[in-house]
Each structure stands twice: as structure tokens, then as C-alpha cells.
Design a protein around this motif. Structure first.
Motif, PDB file in Angstrom:
ATOM      1  N   ILE A  25      -7.771  27.611 -36.747  1.00 30.52           N
ATOM      2  CA  ILE A  25      -7.982  27.213 -35.772  1.00 30.52           C
ATOM      3  C   ILE A  25      -9.813  27.211 -35.634  1.00 30.52           C
ATOM      4  CG2 ILE A  25      -7.096  28.283 -32.910  1.00 30.52           C
ATOM      5  CD1 ILE A  25      -4.353  28.438 -33.872  1.00 30.52           C
ATOM      6  N   LYS A  26     -10.331  26.461 -34.805  1.00 32.25           N
ATOM      7  CA  LYS A  26     -12.164  27.248 -34.757  1.00 32.25           C
ATOM      8  C   LYS A  26     -11.689  26.719 -33.495  1.00 32.25           C
ATOM      9  CE  LYS A  26     -11.883  23.664 -38.677  1.00 32.25           C
ATOM     10  NZ  LYS A  26     -12.483  24.232 -39.761  1.00 32.25           N
ATOM     11  N   PHE A  27     -12.889  28.394 -32.836  1.00 28.00           N
ATOM     12  CA  PHE A  27     -13.314  28.671 -31.846  1.00 28.00           C
ATOM     13  C   PHE A  27     -14.985  27.725 -31.072  1.00 28.00           C
ATOM     14  CE2 PHE A  27     -10.069  30.735 -32.507  1.00 28.00           C
ATOM     15  CZ  PHE A  27      -9.171  30.572 -31.832  1.00 28.00           C
ATOM     16  N   ALA A  28     -14.819  28.280 -29.880  1.00 27.02           N
ATOM     17  CA  ALA A  28     -17.052  27.617 -29.653  1.00 27.02           C
ATOM     18  C   ALA A  28     -17.607  28.815 -30.605  1.00 27.02           C
ATOM     19  CB  ALA A  28     -16.612  27.935 -28.153  1.00 27.02           C
ATOM     20  N   ASN A  29     -17.260  29.537 -30.279  1.00 24.80           N
ATOM     21  CA  ASN A  29     -18.745  30.035 -31.493  1.00 24.80           C
ATOM     22  C   ASN A  29     -18.779  30.507 -32.575  1.00 24.80           C
ATOM     23  OD1 ASN A  29     -16.409  31.564 -31.147  1.00 24.80           O
ATOM     24  ND2 ASN A  29     -16.756  33.637 -31.401  1.00 24.80           N
ATOM     25  N   ASN A  30     -17.938  29.369 -32.936  1.00 27.15           N
ATOM     26  CA  ASN A  30     -18.342  29.141 -34.935  1.00 27.15           C
ATOM     27  C   ASN A  30     -16.960  30.353 -35.457  1.00 27.15           C
ATOM     28  OD1 ASN A  30     -20.002  26.576 -34.861  1.00 27.15           O
ATOM     29  ND2 ASN A  30     -21.268  28.289 -34.638  1.00 27.15           N
ATOM     30  N   THR A  31     -16.194  31.185 -34.790  1.00 29.75           N
ATOM     31  CA  THR A  31     -14.966  31.378 -35.484  1.00 29.75           C
ATOM     32  C   THR A  31     -14.308  30.987 -35.786  1.00 29.75           C
ATOM     33  OG1 THR A  31     -14.870  32.606 -33.167  1.00 29.75           O
ATOM     34  CG2 THR A  31     -16.187  33.900 -34.376  1.00 29.75           C
TER      35      THR A  31
ATOM     36  N   VAL B  53      -9.871  41.377 -33.345  1.00 27.75           N
ATOM     37  CA  VAL B  53      -9.435  41.043 -32.299  1.00 27.75           C
ATOM     38  C   VAL B  53     -10.058  42.542 -31.587  1.00 27.75           C
ATOM     39  CG1 VAL B  53      -8.073  40.240 -30.139  1.00 27.75           C
ATOM     40  CG2 VAL B  53      -8.270  38.991 -32.020  1.00 27.75           C
ATOM     41  N   ALA B  54     -10.356  43.219 -30.993  1.00 31.70           N
ATOM     42  CA  ALA B  54     -11.070  43.934 -30.430  1.00 31.70           C
ATOM     43  C   ALA B  54     -10.620  44.371 -28.911  1.00 31.70           C
ATOM     44  CB  ALA B  54     -12.363  44.920 -31.075  1.00 31.70           C
ATOM     45  N   GLY B  55     -10.358  45.697 -28.300  1.00 30.82           N
ATOM     46  CA  GLY B  55     -10.933  45.938 -27.052  1.00 30.82           C
ATOM     47  C   GLY B  55     -10.464  46.470 -26.276  1.00 30.82           C
TER      48      GLY B  55
ATOM     49  N   ASN C 121     -14.969  39.753 -33.404  1.00 32.11           N
ATOM     50  CA  ASN C 121     -15.136  38.730 -32.638  1.00 32.11           C
ATOM     51  C   ASN C 121     -14.438  37.761 -31.741  1.00 32.11           C
ATOM     52  OD1 ASN C 121     -13.822  38.803 -35.049  1.00 32.11           O
ATOM     53  ND2 ASN C 121     -14.767  37.576 -36.654  1.00 32.11           N
ATOM     54  N   PHE C 122     -13.852  38.815 -31.325  1.00 31.41           N
ATOM     55  CA  PHE C 122     -12.262  38.416 -30.519  1.00 31.41           C
ATOM     56  C   PHE C 122     -12.874  39.960 -29.312  1.00 31.41           C
ATOM     57  CE2 PHE C 122     -12.097  35.183 -33.373  1.00 31.41           C
ATOM     58  CZ  PHE C 122     -11.563  33.975 -33.333  1.00 31.41           C
ATOM     59  N   LEU C 123     -12.523  39.467 -27.947  1.00 32.99           N
ATOM     60  CA  LEU C 123     -12.732  40.810 -27.065  1.00 32.99           C
ATOM     61  C   LEU C 123     -11.141  40.509 -26.615  1.00 32.99           C
ATOM     62  CD1 LEU C 123     -13.589  42.661 -25.395  1.00 32.99           C
ATOM     63  CD2 LEU C 123     -14.126  41.107 -24.254  1.00 32.99           C
TER      64      LEU C 123
ATOM     65  N   THR D  86     -22.188  38.974 -24.609  1.00 36.23           N
ATOM     66  CA  THR D  86     -21.501  39.193 -25.890  1.00 36.23           C
ATOM     67  C   THR D  86     -21.866  37.859 -26.951  1.00 36.23           C
ATOM     68  OG1 THR D  86     -19.197  39.156 -26.148  1.00 36.23           O
ATOM     69  CG2 THR D  86     -20.625  41.275 -25.493  1.00 36.23           C
ATOM     70  N   GLY D  87     -20.928  37.196 -26.423  1.00 34.07           N
ATOM     71  CA  GLY D  87     -20.667  35.607 -27.657  1.00 34.07           C
ATOM     72  C   GLY D  87     -19.200  35.840 -27.729  1.00 34.07           C
ATOM     73  N   MET D  88     -18.228  37.042 -27.616  1.00 30.54           N
ATOM     74  CA  MET D  88     -16.890  37.506 -27.961  1.00 30.54           C
ATOM     75  C   MET D  88     -16.360  35.727 -27.432  1.00 30.54           C
ATOM     76  SD  MET D  88     -16.556  40.730 -29.304  1.00 30.54           S
ATOM     77  CE  MET D  88     -17.435  41.913 -27.823  1.00 30.54           C
ATOM     78  N   MET D  89     -15.087  35.706 -28.170  1.00 29.89           N
ATOM     79  CA  MET D  89     -13.838  34.396 -27.892  1.00 29.89           C
ATOM     80  C   MET D  89     -12.559  36.091 -26.341  1.00 29.89           C
ATOM     81  SD  MET D  89     -14.856  31.160 -28.429  1.00 29.89           S
ATOM     82  CE  MET D  89     -16.082  32.245 -27.110  1.00 29.89           C
TER      83      MET D  89
END
Lengths: 338, 338, 338, 338
Positions: free
Chosen positions: A83-89, A99-101, A124-126, A158-161
């Protein structure tokens, strides 16, 4: 479908069962053994699943041949889903998703601070919950849309998803407007209305395994979403309920290789909810990566003592940072990267 | 709240913990034992529950003194709650409530036929689902409002009160317009949004225990409803998930005396869903009455082989009738009546 | 021990409870809260454990302060226990113990062949059962002393230490004469007679966790052995029984960090019995090492199709060899070595 | 046995599997479906059970047709097994067996006193443990042979039959010399050595279900005993381990009708060990009788506060007496008698 008949089944009962199977368009093959007569039902097994065959007189047991899901299965699609995301991850490829937060979005300042820290550490994910109806009616229930806005600000900065949970079908549009991944929580794994709704929209769905759900049931819930047209499903193992009470739940680490063999979908691990204690999170995270997980969901809070929910299982940012460094080594050892 | 400190706790840590407890308005009592120092926190324990005390440095474990619920507890209200209905029936009093009917409302004719038969056999409540999102996305999903209308017709004709399930908060008004008792299913026992909604209206709520929920959690969910103002809650034990796989779930018969001791709320048993097999329903129903249950939910279908859901666990009307006659004897033996 | 009294406790009941506690030599501290009166019992808690305090009139619940074990606890002995063997191997130190071999010793040739292969691949301990009473009375029951002799020959030839199971107290001397480590199987974890016997002799004991035993109970069984004088106990997690049925048992990977925090004893993992399927063994082995386990028990058979027991979970020697190479990388990533 | 092959199975693999099945003397029937090829193995299924068929390349799953037990099954013997005793009592017939007494034999006077009281109340079997190795190595371990002698004296005085537990194969002759029924405890349900020993002698065996054993496994253990020649086996449900922690274990009341349908052996219930709390024993006992149990094992102690073991779950004699009066009414309601 194999239908095993009782030893004392009558000829009439056999005919009745055969008639039943044939009435829905399948053909039968009867096999007379020494101990038992067996009826093989040949054709679309799915049709038979909803018939109460095991309640028919003379039936001892009914054994399905096929798995009760298709779209999620590796047979249907041999290659891993990425699965691809906007921020290239990506999730499901070589690089492991972190995924953290915090458990809940508590305030703008707190969220942005944590977001910066986990980003810097390598996430890379929040993650963060905006709607937090809790076990006790007397505690903090989440910031609602305000929380979603803070998440969006954190993404911008931050650019995180963003990963956040949908609990009420009425919030679907709202959540979709802000989130990059829609989380379906463990308690809603079999909330079929919710599954239908997220299946009809396009955002990737992170589907958590229910506390008392088997792996098969998790896959069937993913099938439910995919059957509506949304193929971007990420599975999440977060602990199951057992008699062991030292940990909050028992992390079923075997779910990783099992799901990898049965399905093409990515599988991530949530060690924080499984353990319920931050001190166990590092060991479980390492185990998850070593076992082949595609990602981790880790609760991080800069001030766990004052966290409005799940403080006991939240890592401090510096501990999270150190953990990611350790995880990078294990990822490399298994041919992946953080 | 009792806070047990680690053997090697420092004086600084002790002061920090004390400060934390005092900061929310409680007073502390420190007790130095040979092996451990213990801090007793005196005051509103509820306030402490949301603090992650067990994550504070130096804390070994935290032990609450009080139960995490109030309104549901027998201490709060020593007398049994009795819920009264329009047709002069009650739940929670000497007469045992018999709720019977098909799993799903399938058609007007079928429902009315079953309704007449179970009424005649002795049931005073009619059950039937109008919304049936199912484990497989490919099977019958219920008749929706049409089904509710048939239930209302059955009530008009037979005088039985109607029990039907609410699954989606958007259906609340619709369900309320037709049902006499709103059922919250096992999968929604901790759907706190739904609990809040049914707590804010007046119809009695039948709350089913989750498959992997403890009795304590069931009581906390009932508390959730009562905290919104609706005190008419009926608890329902319907089997828990265990390793035993001969039965669909394991009926926790002990829940009856346990709940009777902890709470004033009525407790009913659903043997059909627990067992998953109609042949086990009579024995489990008898056990439930003997153990002190206030009612039974029994699936009855006049043509189980063609039932659109749960046919395997549905009793035939004649078997149901015979069962009620047997149950009447047991009810009398324990000072109750059917 | 903290004794929480019922809200409606009488003064007489309080006096009776106090008298009971004082009668066994402890002192009491009574604390009158707003909601509850609490009695703290100060002194040797162990003495109180065997009193049925929670059955005394007026007692709501009894909460122990201390853990129910001493010798096994990290508080008692902060440093890791390291067990040393004749062939200069150790368990509990930096180097990870690899115990491999067939489920049962089947023949001299087969055992020696497997022994050579696993030794060459990197194992330093050889496992194999000589007494194999099985679930079905109609299957292979083990070679008995003959099997033990073959194990001794394999030790002589390969230098590997021997691990074999004791099931019957009458076999103690026999097993001791051949084994380097005496295994107590999961079903005997609370066979206190057997624990006493192995506690009174000197050979190290590998104690497997029972299928339905908590970590606390595993530690209490280890305490049982140590209380007899034998401090060389190795704990083994091999899966617990849960509702999940894709795997034979659910490997509780959290047991590794939990036991490391509570105890100084080494902890090893048996992925073969947990999974019941050889294809899952590599992922679970990797997870175990990453989580911090001190060793692995892996079933290896050169001809699993013809194995007399547990063929389905046995790795082929070449797969085992490849696995050890992978494990070496993970071991290094966590600061250990194979 | 039905062998379901993988979708991508090769012709070679199919031949290999067929060869394997034929090599042990069974014939095969291959059925090519649209989705899967299926191999039916016709002949003595028992032989196939010990082959690791599911480990063969190309096999997806293996589904046995027959139950893994014979002698215990109702098919094998349609009529209920009734076990007769010297004092003209029976287990498995109309009259329900009441087995009562202390957990452990503590002293001659105490045992005789309790024996007289339970006899007077209506019990016809006396229970009491002479060997009591306990969870903690530091508590009372039983009186050994002395305890057995007191049991024999109680039998002589009251005429009640004696039930006592065998834990160590070395005690077999001793126990046989005193007991009328040999109890195999839950922890030893799969101690196959012990099962073999009690199967080779003549005294009836009361076999308790293991805490984490399925009903099928309980029946297989009974088969183990019967396969040695002893057909007098009484099954006992005493609670299974689940996540619910208010009760010590979860009494699986469904086991009663399930076992009645699968087997001809008598089934009794032990509510004391299941609940762990005396206050729950009456409700569970009533449920057991209503569900069709053939007997009850109830712990009774005249001074539970001073009981050396399990005081919290022991009924006072006067409560036991009142319970039997209540049970007599329920027994009558289900066509039985006390």
C-alpha cells in the motif's frame, strides 16, 4: 463440503440430505464406508455455508473443504499487497512501517511535540485517537474533530501519514477528511456495518484483530471490507484474551507467519495494547520484526504520567528512539529495513 | 487504592508518588512493612483509576479497594430491580421471562406463525432481528424496518412484548419506535457510543455479555447505560469464548449466582447462542432456571432447515412447548414460576 | 496482606478477623475509610496464604502484597543464573542454547544420524524422549531404557549434552543415570511429587510451562524445585491453550521479557510444540531470540513423514541448518551469539 | 480420513500421498473438484492418525471422519453405564450420587465428625484426600496412609463408599487397599502412566477433566483406561480455565448434555473446585442436577476457617443439608432422586 452421516442414518434421511444439497444446485457423491456413509457436495461451497446442514436428521458433522474467504487469500493473489502513501512511504514492502504517537490526541501542543519527536526518531506514521469512548463513563472521551485537526497539522508539519480510529458510522466522512489510514479497532472487528462503510470508500483500512477473534475471523472481516471494493487493508495483531493476566492480553506472535502464509495482506503488530506495560514493548517489538511483521504501532507519550489514557503502556520518546535503533539491526538481520 | 512499592524504591520516588496522589485531592497513609512500603490513598478512588500509577517509578503494583461500578451494585440498591411492561409482564420478579422467536425476522407469515406458536407454548416476549449484518458478506442481512413492522403486528396479535437488536446508532429512533426491549448484542457490549445512546432513552435495554468479557466488564457496561439515566437494564449471559470447541461458546452458568450477588439487575440466559446446537438447549435452559436466572432467550423456528440464519440452534415449536412444561417443574422447585 | 471488609461488616466480625490474623503471629493495622474498612496484616505473609481469609464473614476480598515465590525472584538474586555443563556449554549466558533432536528416540541409527546433523548445524544439546506415553493408547510409547542408551551414545559421539523427559517418579534414577538435563513436561508442571524428586537431586531441570498455567504458576513450580535444594532450573515456554486453533497452542512470547523481569532463571522457547507445524518454527524461533530467550528447543527429524511422533512439527536437518544461520544474525543484533 | 490437497498440488505429490496411505493398508478414492482435489482414505482410520499426513507436500488439511475413541462412545454401547457398589448404591442410574467430605483428611476426629454429618444429610459417598501435594511447597501435604485408614474407619461406621485420589503410581496398591473409587485429578487427566495403571485394576475410576482439556480429550483419557480392561469410569467436570477470574474456574455445564450424547459413561459435577467459593456451590449444584448430571462432588467442612486446604470453597454441614433438600426437589422435577 463433506457431510459425514450418523452410523444409524436411515435411507430416507440420506435422500432428504441429498435433496437438500441438490436443491441449491450442487451435485452429490455418496461414499459408503465401513463405519460411515459420507456425502461429498460438489459445486459452489459458499451456497452451502448458510444452510443448517448439521441440523438435518442423520447428519453427524459437516466439514467445509474451502476456506471461507477468497479475496484476502494468497491463492487468489500470490504477491504481497503493498500500500503506497502520499509521502512515498509504503506498507507491505521491504521498509517496515513505524506508526507511533499517543493513545489519544490530548492537546495541540502535546500532539505536535510528540509528533516531532517520533518523526525524528524514525517513525513515518502518526497515530492518535480523536474519539475515545472509554470503559468508564467517567473519564476523558477524546477531543473529536478538534483532535483530527491537530493530527492534520502534525501531518503538515512533519510529513507523517495519519492513522486514526473510526468508531461510529456517523463519523465516517469526518474521519475520511483527515485520516490517511482509517483504523477499525479490536472491538469493532465484527461491526459489519462499519466494515461495509469503510469498504465502500478509498482510504486504506487498518483492521485490528478482536480480543477473542481467531485469525480466520480476522481474515473474514478483511474479506468483508474487500468485498465492497476497498483492497487496501492492513491487518493488525494486538493481543488476544487468555487466562494469563500478567500482561493485559497475550500477543499472538504466531499470527505473523500464519497470516503471511494465508494472505497477501500486510500484517502489523501493536505491542503496546497487547502488553499494557511499556517495559514489555521493546522485547515484543523486536520479536515482531524478527517474525516478519510489516510494521509496528507503538504508543509514545512525552509525559506518560499525565497521559489522559493508556499512560502505563506509553514509551517515553527517548526510549522509543533507542528502540528504533535496536529494531534497525534486527530488520537488517531479516532482510528488511526501518 | 493501595499502592505497593518496589523493594528498592528510593525516598525521592516515594515522595513523587505521594505528590501525585495528593495532587488530585486524596490523602495518603504510608505504611513501612518489613518487605515492602505501602501507600494507602484515601478519598475518591475513581479519580485515581485514570492515573497511570503503575507506570510511576518505584511502583510495583496498584490494588483498587472498591469495585469500578456503583449504580449496578447490590450495595447501592439491595432489592432486585423489577422491570414492568405494558402487558403486565415483569422481568426480575417471581415469574420467569420467556423470550422466544426466530433469530431473524424472515417474512410476515413466518414470523406471525412462530409468534402464535411460542405464545401458545407460554412465551411472553417475542425476539427477532430486523438488522442482521452477518459474518459473511454474502448472506441474508435482515429485512430492516419491514421486519420491525412485522414484529409490531405480532405484538398486536399476540400481546407479547418485542425484543430486537440495535446495532447502528443511526437506527436508534427506528428501533425505539417498535421495540419494547432494545437488545445490545455481545459484539457491541463495549460499543460505548451505543451504550450512551440507549442510556439516554427510556426503553429497557437487554445487554448481552461479550464473548471475551468478564462479568466485571459486563457490569461496567451496564453502569455506562445507567449513568446516562436509564436504570432498566437486563443482563444476559450467552456464552464466552474458550478453547472448548464442541459447543459454539461455553455457557458460563456461574454468571447467574455471581451477578445475583454483585448486582440488583435481572439476569437472563441465552442457551441457543451459547450452545449453537438445538439439542443442547433443553439441558442448558433447565440449568439456567435451577441456578436462579430471571429469564431465557430461546431461538424457535418452525422450519429450522430453511431458516435464513442460525437454523442449527433453533428449536422446533413442539420441542419448545415440551421444554416449557419441563421448565415449569424446575421453576416450581426453586420457588419461581414460568 | 490487605483485607478489604464488606460495607456492612459488623464490629464483631472485625474483631473475629483481627483475632484470626493475630492468632498466627501477625500484627494488624485497621484503617477506616469512607467506603470501606481495611485491615493490613503485617508480618510473614506466607503464613496467611493458607488461611481461608476470604471465607470469613465480613471479608470482601484479600489482596496479598508479596509475590508467592522467593528463590526464583530477581529480587532474591539480581544476577542471571548461568548453568554450566560438562562440554563447556552454558545456559543463561551470552551464547544461546540450541536444543535439537527428534520428539522420540526411535532407533539407534536414526538418533545418531539426527544427532550428527544437528551437531554439525550448530546445536549443543540433543533432545529425545525415551518414554512417550501418548494421547492415544494405540500408538508408539517409546523405547524406554534402550532409548536412553542411544542418547548416551549420541552424547559420546557428538559431545552434545542430553535432554530427556521424566514422567514417572519410578524412572528418576534411570533418567538421572543418562540425562544431563531432566525435562519436566507441560502436563507435569504441577505434578508436585515429581517436582520434589527432581528438586532433591543435582541434575539441572528444564521445566515446561503447563498449557493452562500462568507465568506466576510456572515460577511457583520452579520455586517448588528450588525449595528442595536444586537451583539449576531452566524455564520453558511452549505455548498455552487459547481459543485460536490454527496453531496447536499459542506461543506466549511475552513470557520472555516478563520472566526476565521477575526471575533470574534462564528461559528457553519450544516453538515446535507451540506451533505444531514445522513451517511456523523459523519465524517463532527468530521472534524468541529477538525477544531475549536464552535458548530454543527445536524438533528435528531426517524423515518427518515416517517419524513415530510429532512428524508434522519436525524440521528437516537442512531447514534447521539454514535456520541457525538466520538466527545467528538476529542473535548478533541483540548482543548474543549462537 | 479426508485429505484436502493444495490448489497447486503436483501430480507427483498426489501419487506420493496416495502411496503413503496405501502403504499402511488403506484404499484411496480420489475426487477432482473444481477448486480442490480430495483424497478419501478408506479403511482403519486409527492407523492414519499417527501418520503426519498434514506435513506431506501438497496437503492442505486432513479431516478425520471418525471420533478418536470407541469404547467410551454411545454408539459402541447405547445404554448408560451403571456402576454398582457394595453398599447398594449406584452411579449412573436414577438415584443421584452425592459425594461429600473435606478436601483433605486432616484428623481422625474431624473426618469422622464430617462423615457422620454428610451421611445424615443424605450423602452416600465420602471424599477426602490423603495425599495433598500443594501449589506451595510450604503448606500441609496430607496424612498419607494414616488418612486412608481414617477413611476406612469412616466407611465402616457410616456405610458410605470412599473416594480418594491417586497421584503417584507408587501409591496404587495402597490406595486400592482402601478406596472404593479411585480419583484421578484434573492435573493427571493426561498422565498416561497413571491411566494405564488404574485401567489394569478393578476399582471404579473417577476421572476429572483437566483445566485446559476439551471434552474430546476427556473422553480419550477415559478410552485409555477402558482400553486396559477397566470399564468402570466416572467422568467429572470440575471447571475449565478461561479469562473469567471472579470464579476460580468456569464450570462448563454444557459438558453434561454433551457427554450424555457422546458417551454412555456417568458424568458428575464438582461445583466446589469450579467455583472456588462456597457461596456459589448451591446454585451450581442445582444447575448440575437440572442439566442431567449423575452426581455431585461437594466439599464440606465443619470448620472451614480452620480447614488445612480449600476452606474457602467448603460448605458448612448445615448448609450442605439444606442444599440436599433443595436438590431433592430439582431431582424430582427432572425424574431423578437424591
Amino acid at each position: 463440503m463433506i457431510i459425514v452421516l450418523k452410523k444409524d442414518v436411515t435411507q430416507e434421511q440420506v435422500q432428504h440430505i441429498i435433496g437438500k444439497v441438490e436443491s441449491v444446485g450442487l451435485t452429490v457423491h455418496v461414499s459408503q464406508g465401513v463405519e460411515r456413509t459420507i456425502i461429498g457436495a460438489i459445486g459452489e461451497e459458499e451456497i452451502l455455508r448458510s444452510l443448517p446442514l448439521d441440523a438435518l436428521p442423520g447428519v453427524e458433522k459437516v466439514m467445509p473443504i474451502l476456506k471461507p474467504y477468497k479475496l484476502v487469500s494468497r491463492e487468489f493473489k500470490p504477491d504481497n499487497t503493498v500500500i503506497k502513501f502520499a509521502n512515498n512511504t509504503e506498507i507491505g514492502n521491504k521498509k517496515i512501517a513505524i506508526v507511533a504517537g499517543p493513545c489519544a490526541v490530548e492537546s495541540r501542543d502535546s500532539l505536535l511535540k510528540i509528533a516531532r519527536l517520533v518523526k525524528e526518531a524514525g517513525a513515518n506514521f502518526l497515530r492518535g485517537g480523536a474519539f475515545k469512548p472509554r470503559t468508564s463513563p467517567y473519564t476523558f472521551q477524546g477531543l473529536g474533530e478538534e483532535g483530527l485537526k491537530y493530527l492534520a497539522q502534525a501531518r503538515q508539519e512533519t510529513g507523517m501519514m495519519i492513522v486514526t480510529e473510526l468508531m461510529d458510522p456517523r463519523d465516517l466522512d469526518l474521519i475520511c477528511a483527515y485520516a490517511d489510514i482509517i483504523q477499525i479497532g479490536a472491538r469493532n472487528m465484527q461491526n459489519f456495518k462499519l466494515l461495509t462503510e469503510v469498504g465502500k470508500q478509498k482510504k486504506p483500512v487498518l483492521l485490528k484483530r478482536g480480543l477473542s477473534s481467531t485469525i480466520k475471523e480476522l481474515l473474514m472481516s478483511a474479506e468483508y471490507i474487500m468485498a465492497q471494493g476497498n483492497y487496501n487493508v492492513i491487518l493488525c495483531e494486538r493481543g488476544i484474551r487468555t487466562f494469563e493476566d500478567f500482561t493485559r492480553n497475550t500477543l499472538d506472535i504466531s499470527a505473523v507467519p500464519v497470516i503471511k502464509s494465508l494472505s497477501h495482506l500486510p500484517i502489523v503488530i501493536d505491542p503496546s495494547h497487547a502488553a499494557g506495560k511499556w517495559a514489555l514493548v521493546p522485547a515484543l517489538s523486536k520479536a515482531a520484526i524478527a517474525a516478519g511483521a510489516d510494521g509496528l504501532l507503538i504508543e509514545v507519550h512525552d509525559n506518560p504520567e499525565n497521559a489522559l489514557s493508556d499512560g502505563a503502556q506509553s514509551l517515553l520518546p527517548e526510549k522509543f528512539k533507542a528502540l528504533l535503533q535496536d529494531l534497525a539491526k534486527i530488520a537488517q538481520a531479516v532482510g528488511r529495513e526501518i
